[in-house]
Design a protein around this motif. Sequence first.
Motif, short mmCIF file in Angstrom:
data_model
loop_
_atom_site.label_atom_id
_atom_site.label_comp_id
_atom_site.label_asym_id
_atom_site.label_seq_id
_atom_site.Cartn_x
_atom_site.Cartn_y
_atom_site.Cartn_z
N GLY A 63 17.88 -15.17 28.76
CA GLY A 63 17.69 -15.73 27.43
C GLY A 63 17.83 -14.68 26.33
O GLY A 63 18.08 -15.02 25.17
N LEU A 64 17.65 -13.40 26.69
CA LEU A 64 17.79 -12.31 25.72
C LEU A 64 19.22 -11.80 25.60
O LEU A 64 19.52 -11.00 24.71
CB LEU A 64 16.89 -11.14 26.12
N TRP A 65 20.10 -12.22 26.49
CA TRP A 65 21.43 -11.64 26.52
C TRP A 65 22.22 -11.84 25.22
O TRP A 65 22.96 -10.93 24.84
CB TRP A 65 22.22 -12.19 27.73
N PRO A 66 22.10 -12.96 24.51
CA PRO A 66 22.81 -13.04 23.22
C PRO A 66 22.39 -11.93 22.26
O PRO A 66 23.23 -11.37 21.54
CB PRO A 66 22.43 -14.42 22.70
N ALA A 67 21.10 -11.59 22.25
CA ALA A 67 20.63 -10.51 21.38
C ALA A 67 21.17 -9.16 21.81
O ALA A 67 21.23 -8.22 21.00
CB ALA A 67 19.10 -10.48 21.36
N LEU A 68 21.57 -9.05 23.09
CA LEU A 68 22.13 -7.81 23.62
C LEU A 68 23.66 -7.83 23.59
O LEU A 68 24.31 -6.96 24.17
CB LEU A 68 21.65 -7.60 25.06
N ARG A 69 24.22 -8.85 22.93
CA ARG A 69 25.66 -9.03 22.81
C ARG A 69 26.32 -9.24 24.18
O ARG A 69 27.46 -8.83 24.41
CB ARG A 69 26.31 -7.86 22.08
N LEU A 70 25.58 -9.90 25.06
CA LEU A 70 26.11 -10.23 26.38
C LEU A 70 26.01 -11.72 26.66
O LEU A 70 26.07 -12.14 27.82
CB LEU A 70 25.34 -9.45 27.46
N ASP B 43 37.73 0.79 32.91
CA ASP B 43 38.35 -0.23 32.07
C ASP B 43 37.76 -1.62 32.29
O ASP B 43 38.40 -2.63 32.04
CB ASP B 43 39.87 -0.27 32.29
N GLY B 44 36.49 -1.67 32.74
CA GLY B 44 35.84 -2.96 32.96
C GLY B 44 35.69 -3.74 31.66
O GLY B 44 35.69 -3.15 30.57
N PRO B 45 35.50 -5.03 31.78
CA PRO B 45 35.46 -5.87 30.57
C PRO B 45 34.17 -5.77 29.77
O PRO B 45 34.13 -6.19 28.61
CB PRO B 45 35.63 -7.28 31.14
N ILE B 46 33.11 -5.25 30.36
CA ILE B 46 31.81 -5.26 29.67
C ILE B 46 31.51 -3.93 29.02
O ILE B 46 31.17 -3.86 27.83
CB ILE B 46 30.68 -5.64 30.66
N VAL C 155 27.79 -8.50 35.77
CA VAL C 155 27.16 -7.50 34.91
C VAL C 155 26.52 -6.40 35.75
O VAL C 155 26.70 -5.20 35.49
CB VAL C 155 26.12 -8.17 34.00
N LEU C 156 25.79 -6.78 36.79
CA LEU C 156 25.16 -5.78 37.64
C LEU C 156 26.19 -4.96 38.40
O LEU C 156 26.03 -3.74 38.57
CB LEU C 156 24.20 -6.46 38.62
N ASP C 157 27.25 -5.59 38.87
CA ASP C 157 28.30 -4.85 39.58
C ASP C 157 28.86 -3.74 38.69
O ASP C 157 29.01 -2.59 39.12
CB ASP C 157 29.44 -5.79 39.98
#
Length: 313
Positions: A111-118, A148-151, A128-130
């Motif tokens: 639920g916090l991920w939008p605030a973390l830009r994720l 060159d990962g997307p995140i 994400v963990l990988d």
Amino acid sequence: MSAPPRPRIGLNLPLRLATAGPGAIAAWLGAVETAPVDALWTLDQLAGRVPTPEPVTLLGFAAARTTRVRLGIAVLVAPGRGPVAAAKQLASLGHLAGGRLVVGVGSGDRGLWPALRLGEWADRPGAVLDEFLTVVRRLWTEPGVTHDGPIWPCSGVTITPRPAAPPPLWVGGGSIPALRRALRLGSGWVAAGRQPTARFAELAARLPEVAAEESRPLGSFSVAKRVYLLVEPDRARAHRTIDDWFAGFYGTPDGGREATVHGDVATCAGQLAELARLGVTDLILHPLDESPRHEAAVLGELLPALAASHGAG
């Protein structure tokens, strides 16, 4: 049949100390150093209903106040740091801890991920963990890391000093994909405190099979379980305490009784011994009652009873 190897015993920092002064925390750390435990653990919660300490800051303080016990985080919320910041922070903390640091990693509250830009990755926590684990491991062992990962893309990034011996990374989760991730990218698996023993047993039984599929030997692989714990022989009182604690921390009492090891000393020791039989190498004990009376029962009665069940003195 011989008893399983004695698991390492870890004790979670009492949450009441999250808002305490340094003197109170130092006193508790000094007591832990002389207690029959192998590790001090803390958790990570970026936002929540109950005050909790920031784990890297806390364990930096603990590293200066202890010399014997391992220092662990179960689990660091990966999205809240990002791999570059985490790699630098944890390398420094590992150095201060003299090789005693263990880091569990998890995805935290999505639920916090939008605030973390994720926010766009909230339905893909495994990806994400990988990426987080892959980049942190490379930063600890390679100069000039380009990813060159997307995140979290990066180019030519070097952190110095890199750890001479990178801290163990244990992967948190309660699913077969989490087991695979731990076997591929980590050196251990951390099962959550909210996971009942029955569900943990199902996953633990699958671990050898999944390890074979991943071509990963299990000889040095760690299996940790956070254990919510309440030594309380009065069943009604125990259930009230569990319900109140889970409602305060998680917002609902649902599942708390099933997830918490509770009862008298013998009952609790038996349930902890069962976790050892299921393959747990590291017990992270998280008492729900933080009173001196309960702490004395855990350290002075429960742990000796557990040791006796493993043939120890």
